[in-house]
Motif scaffolding. Structure first.
Motif, PDB file in Angstrom:
ATOM      1  N   ILE A 113      48.139  49.179  34.520  1.00 36.70           N
ATOM      2  CA  ILE A 113      48.233  47.844  33.925  1.00 36.70           C
ATOM      3  C   ILE A 113      46.829  47.329  33.668  1.00 36.70           C
ATOM      4  N   LYS A 114      46.689  46.576  32.599  1.00 34.82           N
ATOM      5  CA  LYS A 114      45.392  46.009  32.231  1.00 34.82           C
ATOM      6  C   LYS A 114      45.616  44.620  31.671  1.00 34.82           C
ATOM      7  N   PRO A 115      44.568  43.820  31.553  1.00 35.93           N
ATOM      8  CA  PRO A 115      44.749  42.447  31.065  1.00 35.93           C
ATOM      9  C   PRO A 115      45.140  42.409  29.590  1.00 35.93           C
ATOM     10  N   PHE A 116      45.725  41.280  29.189  1.00 33.32           N
ATOM     11  CA  PHE A 116      46.042  41.066  27.788  1.00 33.32           C
ATOM     12  C   PHE A 116      44.750  40.874  27.007  1.00 33.32           C
ATOM     13  N   THR A 117      44.663  41.458  25.829  1.00 36.03           N
ATOM     14  CA  THR A 117      43.485  41.268  24.982  1.00 36.03           C
ATOM     15  C   THR A 117      43.679  40.104  24.016  1.00 36.03           C
ATOM     16  N   ASN A 118      44.913  39.801  23.682  1.00 34.79           N
ATOM     17  CA  ASN A 118      45.224  38.725  22.754  1.00 34.79           C
ATOM     18  C   ASN A 118      46.156  37.738  23.463  1.00 34.79           C
ATOM     19  N   ILE A 119      45.560  36.780  24.143  1.00 31.20           N
ATOM     20  CA  ILE A 119      46.348  35.831  24.942  1.00 31.20           C
ATOM     21  C   ILE A 119      47.093  34.886  24.004  1.00 31.20           C
ATOM     22  N   GLN A 120      48.423  34.873  24.139  1.00 27.67           N
ATOM     23  CA  GLN A 120      49.245  34.070  23.240  1.00 27.67           C
ATOM     24  C   GLN A 120      49.973  32.924  23.931  1.00 27.67           C
ATOM     25  N   ASN A 121      49.991  32.937  25.270  1.00 27.44           N
ATOM     26  CA  ASN A 121      50.690  31.852  25.962  1.00 27.44           C
ATOM     27  C   ASN A 121      50.162  31.741  27.393  1.00 27.44           C
ATOM     28  N   ASN A 122      50.675  30.765  28.122  1.00 23.73           N
ATOM     29  CA  ASN A 122      50.211  30.537  29.495  1.00 23.73           C
ATOM     30  C   ASN A 122      50.568  31.678  30.435  1.00 23.73           C
ATOM     31  N   LEU A 123      51.662  32.392  30.180  1.00 21.35           N
ATOM     32  CA  LEU A 123      52.015  33.535  31.027  1.00 21.35           C
ATOM     33  C   LEU A 123      50.975  34.644  30.904  1.00 21.35           C
ATOM     34  N   HIS A 124      50.514  34.883  29.678  1.00 21.43           N
ATOM     35  CA  HIS A 124      49.456  35.876  29.482  1.00 21.43           C
ATOM     36  C   HIS A 124      48.179  35.453  30.209  1.00 21.43           C
ATOM     37  N   LEU A 125      47.844  34.179  30.083  1.00 21.78           N
ATOM     38  CA  LEU A 125      46.644  33.665  30.756  1.00 21.78           C
ATOM     39  C   LEU A 125      46.767  33.795  32.268  1.00 21.78           C
ATOM     40  N   GLN A 126      47.913  33.412  32.820  1.00 20.17           N
ATOM     41  CA  GLN A 126      48.121  33.518  34.268  1.00 20.17           C
ATOM     42  C   GLN A 126      48.067  34.973  34.729  1.00 20.17           C
ATOM     43  N   PHE A 127      48.639  35.872  33.938  1.00 21.88           N
ATOM     44  CA  PHE A 127      48.583  37.300  34.259  1.00 21.88           C
ATOM     45  C   PHE A 127      47.130  37.766  34.319  1.00 21.88           C
ATOM     46  N   ASN A 128      46.345  37.396  33.317  1.00 16.63           N
ATOM     47  CA  ASN A 128      44.942  37.814  33.288  1.00 16.63           C
ATOM     48  C   ASN A 128      44.153  37.245  34.466  1.00 16.63           C
ATOM     49  N   ILE A 129      44.439  36.022  34.857  1.00 15.78           N
ATOM     50  CA  ILE A 129      43.762  35.423  36.016  1.00 15.78           C
ATOM     51  C   ILE A 129      44.122  36.189  37.284  1.00 15.78           C
ATOM     52  N   THR A 130      45.389  36.465  37.455  1.00 14.33           N
ATOM     53  CA  THR A 130      45.831  37.220  38.638  1.00 14.33           C
ATOM     54  C   THR A 130      45.253  38.624  38.629  1.00 14.33           C
ATOM     55  N   HIS A 131      45.220  39.252  37.468  1.00 16.07           N
ATOM     56  CA  HIS A 131      44.626  40.582  37.320  1.00 16.07           C
ATOM     57  C   HIS A 131      43.164  40.543  37.771  1.00 16.07           C
ATOM     58  N   PHE A 132      42.435  39.524  37.312  1.00 20.09           N
ATOM     59  CA  PHE A 132      41.031  39.378  37.671  1.00 20.09           C
ATOM     60  C   PHE A 132      40.850  39.185  39.174  1.00 20.09           C
ATOM     61  N   LEU A 133      41.698  38.386  39.803  1.00 14.77           N
ATOM     62  CA  LEU A 133      41.586  38.159  41.248  1.00 14.77           C
ATOM     63  C   LEU A 133      41.692  39.468  42.030  1.00 14.77           C
ATOM     64  N   HIS A 134      42.562  40.337  41.591  1.00 14.54           N
ATOM     65  CA  HIS A 134      42.695  41.644  42.236  1.00 14.54           C
ATOM     66  C   HIS A 134      41.483  42.525  41.941  1.00 14.54           C
TER      67      HIS A 134
END
Length: 116
Positions: free
Chosen positions: A49-70
């Motif tokens: 799994i990897k972060p979203f490259t084209n953030i389209q909504n708050n779920l994508h943003l939250q996923f990327n933040i959580t991904h970064f925390l890990h």
């Protein structure tokens, strides 16, 4: 159990490792209930799994933040190891098993000596 530690960080379940081009990489296909976490340099696959490259909504943003925390936990851990054990900074080893063994030895020594 590595996956439990990752779950405690930000809620991602069943993550067993984080990989980055700066680190020693041993990427094996894992059972389908576990995933590897990678950065944007890696292609998306059924076990990575990897972060979203084209953030389209708050779920994508939250996923990327959580991904970064890990991801940052592993980045910091390897950074500390490389600063403490210069032999890890630029490995020129032909066999992956040698790199893994050397990294494990450095981790053991790091934990044995302890840092306060």
């Amino acid at each position: 159990m590595v996956y439990l530690g990752f779950k405690d960080i930000g809620g991602f379940g069943n993550i067993i490792c984080t990989i980055d081009g700066n680190h020693i990489i041993l990427l094996l296909k894992q059972p389908e209930i576990y995933w590897n976490q990678g950065d944007l340099a890696y292609l998306l696959s059924n076990f990575l799994i990897k972060p979203f490259t084209n953030i389209q909504n708050n779920l994508h943003l939250q996923f990327n933040i959580t991904h970064f925390l890990h991801y940052v936990v592993v980045e910091n851990a390897f950074g500390r190891l490389k600063n403490r054990f210069g032999c890890l900074k630029e490995l020129n080893i032909r066999k992956i098993s040698t790199a893994v063994c050397l990294t494990e030895c450095c981790m053991i020594l790091h934990n044995f000596f302890g840092i306060k």
